[in-house]
Write a protein that holds these residues in place. Structure first.
Motif, mmCIF file in Angstrom:
data_model
loop_
_atom_site.group_PDB
_atom_site.id
_atom_site.type_symbol
_atom_site.label_atom_id
_atom_site.label_comp_id
_atom_site.label_asym_id
_atom_site.label_seq_id
_atom_site.Cartn_x
_atom_site.Cartn_y
_atom_site.Cartn_z
ATOM 1 N N GLN A 6 0.836 -1.180 0.000
ATOM 2 C CA GLN A 6 0.000 0.000 0.000
ATOM 3 C C GLN A 6 0.880 1.242 0.000
ATOM 4 N N CYS A 23 -3.297 0.284 -3.674
ATOM 5 C CA CYS A 23 -3.110 -1.061 -3.127
ATOM 6 C C CYS A 23 -2.726 -2.006 -4.242
ATOM 7 N N TRP A 34 -11.186 -3.360 0.789
ATOM 8 C CA TRP A 34 -10.755 -2.171 1.512
ATOM 9 C C TRP A 34 -11.519 -2.103 2.834
ATOM 10 N N ALA A 67 -13.955 3.620 -5.558
ATOM 11 C CA ALA A 67 -12.875 2.639 -5.632
ATOM 12 C C ALA A 67 -12.870 2.013 -7.015
ATOM 13 N N LEU A 77 -8.360 3.635 -3.958
ATOM 14 C CA LEU A 77 -9.461 4.177 -3.168
ATOM 15 C C LEU A 77 -9.322 5.685 -3.207
ATOM 16 N N TYR A 90 -6.498 3.173 6.517
ATOM 17 C CA TYR A 90 -7.204 2.452 5.464
ATOM 18 C C TYR A 90 -6.356 1.245 5.087
ATOM 19 N N CYS A 92 -5.942 -2.385 2.968
ATOM 20 C CA CYS A 92 -6.300 -3.178 1.819
ATOM 21 C C CYS A 92 -5.948 -4.632 2.127
#
Lengths: 115, 114
Positions: A6, A23, A34, A67, A77, A90, A92
């Motif tokens: 990420q 990601c 996500w 997304a 995202l 956040y 992934c």
């Protein structure tokens, strides 16, 4: 075999700006999830994608969030016009198959701070 | 709707002591259950998972968990805690259907005293 990647790891945005979180799933994985982790809370599902398809976006806020997972390249995202409440980590995750019995492999997360 | 509850927000144990982290779930069918660990500033690492079969499952780092259908529980245990086990622990249930999305509990923060 590299894990889920990420970037960026940390992102600072002013209110009203756009945030783009990337990601790259594990090699051979075509399923991406996500999740968002607000301070002092567990992870909340946001969206599930396969290549070029959004399968389940039931956890996505209706506005400002989107997304994608294109045929080539990472999953993105995107948060438009960020607000302070978007500050969170956040995460992934990727999986080789869909369905509840397959392990999801998590990336290190992107920590978004909105000032 | 599916849900996961971790009743203990913070737990402190002495190094070498035993550990049990509680997890209760709400799910209509046989659940897929997971325990993840998150070190500060890091992503989540899978400790163990339960899909079916033997209700006592072994995981990495000396952890185990027992699925008890009658109590809707999936508690995580370790006989002897090490200082490196200090982290946040999340219980999760697979939401069912074909999507595989996970529903997480609020997490339990483990502190280990020397």
């Amino acid at each position: 075999n590299a894990g889920v990647m990420q970037n960026p790891r940390h992102l600072v945005r002013r209110r009203g700006q756009e945030a783009r979180l990337r990601c790259s799933p594990m090699k051979g994985h075509s399923h991406v999830y996500w999740y968002r982790q607000l301070p002092e809370e567990g992870l909340k599902f946001m969206v599930y994608l396969q290549k070029e398809n959004i399968i389940d976006e039931s956890g996505m806020p209706k506005e400002r969030f989107s997304a994608e997972f294109p045929k080539e390249g990472p999953s993105i995202l995107r948060i438009q016009q960020v607000v302070r409440g978007d500050s969170a980590a956040y995460f992934c995750a990727s999986s080789p198959r869909s369905g509840g019995s397959y392990e999801q492999y998590f990336g290190p997360g992107t920590r978004l701070t909105v000032t | 709707a599916q849900s996961v509850t971790q009743p203990d927000i913070h737990i402190t144990v002495s190094e070498g002591a035993s550990l049990e982290l509680r997890c209760n779930y709400s799910y209509g069918a046989t659940p897929y259950l997971f325990w993840y660990v998150q070190s500060p500033g890091q992503g989540l690492q899978l400790l163990l998972k339960y899909f079916s079969g033997d209700t006592l499952v072994q995981g990495i780092k000396g952890f185990e968990a027992e699925f008890k259908r009658s109590q809707s529980s999936f508690n995580l245990r370790k006989p002897s805690v090490h200082w490196s086990d200090a982290a946040e622990y999340f219980c999760a249930v697979g939401a069912g259907g074909n999507t595989g999305k996970l529903i997480f509990g609020q997490g339990t923060t483990l502190q280990v005293k020397p």
